[in-house]
Design a protein around this motif. Structure first.
Motif, PDB file in Angstrom:
ATOM      1  N   TRP A  64       0.795  -0.992  -0.233  1.00  0.00           N
ATOM      2  CA  TRP A  64      -0.282  -0.066   0.387  1.00  0.00           C
ATOM      3  C   TRP A  64       0.847   0.716  -0.037  1.00  0.00           C
ATOM      4  N   GLY A  65       1.706   1.551   0.816  1.00  0.00           N
ATOM      5  CA  GLY A  65       3.329   2.508   0.553  1.00  0.00           C
ATOM      6  C   GLY A  65       2.193   3.862   1.583  1.00  0.00           C
ATOM      7  N   VAL A  79       0.765   5.871  10.105  1.00  0.00           N
ATOM      8  CA  VAL A  79      -0.981   5.649   9.354  1.00  0.00           C
ATOM      9  C   VAL A  79      -0.492   3.412  10.049  1.00  0.00           C
ATOM     10  N   SER A  80      -1.604   2.571  10.112  1.00  0.00           N
ATOM     11  CA  SER A  80      -1.714   1.672  10.635  1.00  0.00           C
ATOM     12  C   SER A  80      -2.621   0.960   9.691  1.00  0.00           C
ATOM     13  N   ILE A  81      -2.487  -0.677   9.372  1.00  0.00           N
ATOM     14  CA  ILE A  81      -3.320  -1.005   8.663  1.00  0.00           C
ATOM     15  C   ILE A  81      -3.836  -2.619   9.539  1.00  0.00           C
ATOM     16  N   ASP A  82      -4.869  -2.329   9.747  1.00  0.00           N
ATOM     17  CA  ASP A  82      -5.783  -3.380  10.862  1.00  0.00           C
ATOM     18  C   ASP A  82      -6.453  -4.262  10.082  1.00  0.00           C
ATOM     19  N   PHE A  95      -7.629   1.343   7.674  1.00  0.00           N
ATOM     20  CA  PHE A  95      -6.598   2.699   7.782  1.00  0.00           C
ATOM     21  C   PHE A  95      -6.356   3.785   8.757  1.00  0.00           C
ATOM     22  N   ALA A  96      -6.084   2.663  10.625  1.00  0.00           N
ATOM     23  CA  ALA A  96      -6.230   3.629  11.270  1.00  0.00           C
ATOM     24  C   ALA A  96      -5.413   4.968  11.174  1.00  0.00           C
ATOM     25  N   SER A 123      -4.083   5.517  -4.626  1.00  0.00           N
ATOM     26  CA  SER A 123      -4.491   7.518  -4.193  1.00  0.00           C
ATOM     27  C   SER A 123      -5.430   7.099  -4.233  1.00  0.00           C
ATOM     28  N   THR A 124      -6.714   6.616  -4.572  1.00  0.00           N
ATOM     29  CA  THR A 124      -8.187   6.682  -4.248  1.00  0.00           C
ATOM     30  C   THR A 124      -8.296   6.588  -2.300  1.00  0.00           C
ATOM     31  N   VAL A 125      -7.701   5.722  -1.470  1.00  0.00           N
ATOM     32  CA  VAL A 125      -7.707   5.505  -0.203  1.00  0.00           C
ATOM     33  C   VAL A 125      -6.286   7.356   0.624  1.00  0.00           C
TER      34      VAL A 125
END
Length: 425
Positions: A64-65, A79-82, A95-96, A123-125
């Motif tokens: 995700w970068g 940013v943590s991806i949980d 995306f916390a 890019s949308t995220v």
């Protein structure tokens, strides 16, 4: 063993090309050749570098970068991806942003299961993270899912979406992009009957084939021309022994990629030949335009065969969503039951995959929804990718979607109870 040999042959060819690229790069980069400079070695090394990278990316899931985010306080927050919900065929991820002030908008971004990973929406995220709490459906590569996990078709996909909506709660705003648009509509209708309190506040449908026949394209024409038997014989293969999903019937990612590239073969061939020249002249970089685009474009995943075939059969050929005749486990899903969820459609004027008219058909199906809860937008100069990424999304479409979400953020008012006088009457 049926279809397994062809799957392994495709992977063997990919592996061999990656090895050839690495070999050419290594050979042409020997220091001894520097004693007698020769442009041929520079071109060989450049060809090897581009070839190795190209064929490696086909089996690598992109990252995700998104590691830090600058909030209103001026500080960079990690940013943590949980993983919120973990399931065999896909997870609900969050995306916390720890330490950030709570934001009002809670978004469920429904990524397509159409050959590419959910990272296609990177890019949308990023654009939504600015002022939204973002959740994404992260679908798994079918070759990594054991056969013991069972099947996964359009009904299972719809039930996954309904479960994710339940998990997130009724203050959710759903944004579905491309392929999942008709199934996100069906999932909302399913909840309207099964669990009305779990329905989202709004549903934004971007460039999806709700009614493929509304405006035919090359994609819909293909679905009409080819029989289901032909699709099964030519597109479906069985995963080989190299992966955990050995024996699972899939529509291979490499076969999908070949179809994608064949649609614009001359354009892609020129892009790669130009990139070899850039590498030879030292004008390339990991984050140049070519690598940024193709690192994502070439990263493909296998789809479960039953999902691919049922999508073609039920969404495109039989038009079950368009005719409001979709069923889950034999039970009818009536889209007209949606009465409180605001629905907005977004289409691109130059979309050659899901042309204008296919997505807006969703509004006619929502017969129980007042006109005040419906909205639509056509972006005149946007293609399929542009309606959810790029300048068209950032400058025009995203502000409209955010305004639509804000207007429909309040919980629906409960229906008024009849007075004692009217009840007596």
């Amino acid at each position: 063993m049926r279809y397994m040999a062809t799957y392994d042959m495709m992977e063997t060819m990919r592996n061999a090309n990656q090895w050839l690229g690495a070999t050419a790069l290594s050979f042409a980069s020997y220091p001894i050749f520097s004693m007698t400079p020769n442009p041929a070695f520079q071109w060989m090394a450049a060809w090897g570098e581009v070839t190795e990278r190209t064929f490696y990316r086909m089996v690598a899931k992109p990252d995700w970068g998104i590691r830090t985010f600058t909030c209103e306080d001026g500080k960079d927050h990690l940013v943590s991806i949980d993983i919120v919900v973990e399931k065999p065929f896909g997870n609900l991820i969050h995306f916390a942003v720890p330490g950030r002030k709570p934001v009002k908008r809670k978004i469920l971004l429904v990524a397509p299961m159409s050959g590419h990973y959910a990272t296609l929406l990177r890019s949308t995220v990023k654009s939504l993270l600015v002022d939204c709490d973002v959740y994404v459906t992260d679908w798994h590569n079918a070759r990594d899912i054991p056969v013991s996990a069972g099947k996964f078709d359009v009904e299972d996909y719809t039930l996954y979406l309904a479960e994710f909506m339940r998990e997130m709660g009724p203050d959710t705003h759903v944004i579905a992009i491309c392929q999942p648009v008709p199934l996100a509509l069906a999932a909302t209708a399913y909840l309207a009957e099964e669990d009305p309190d779990a329905q989202p506040r709004s549903l934004t449908l971007i460039g999806g084939p709700v009614d493929p026949d509304a405006t035919p394209t090359e994609v819909t024409d293909f679905g009409r021309r080819v029989t289901m038997g032909q699709l099964e014989q030519t597109m479906v293969q069985r995963v080989g022994f190299k992966y955990p999903g050995v024996g699972r019937m899939v529509y291979p990612g490499l076969l999908q990629l070949a179809s994608f590239i064949s649609m614009n073969s001359e354009k892609h061939a020129k892009a790669f030949s130009d990139q070899i020249g850039h590498v030879a002249r030292g004008e390339d970089g990991d984050h140049d335009h070519h690598n940024r685009f193709y690192d994502e474009y070439l990263a493909v995943m296998d789809m479960p065969a039953e999902f691919y075939l049922s999508t073609v059969q039920r969404v495109f050929k039989e038009r079950e969503i368009a005719r409001n005749s979709f069923t889950i486990k034999g039970r009818a899903v009536d889209i007209g039951k949606i009465t409180s969820v605001a629905v907005k459609t977004v289409e691109g004027g130059k979309d050659d995959i899901s042309a204008p008219g296919q997505c807006i058909a969703a509004l006619d199906l929502c017969t129980g929804l007042p006109d005040s809860k419906k909205a639509s937008h056509v972006e005149p100069n946007a293609g399929h990718y542009g309606i959810f990424a790029g300048s068209s999304w950032r400058n025009n479409i995203r502000p409209l979607v955010m305004n639509f979400i804000d207007r429909n953020s309040e919980a629906p008012k409960p229906a008024a109870k009849p007075s004692a006088k009217s009840a007596a009457a």
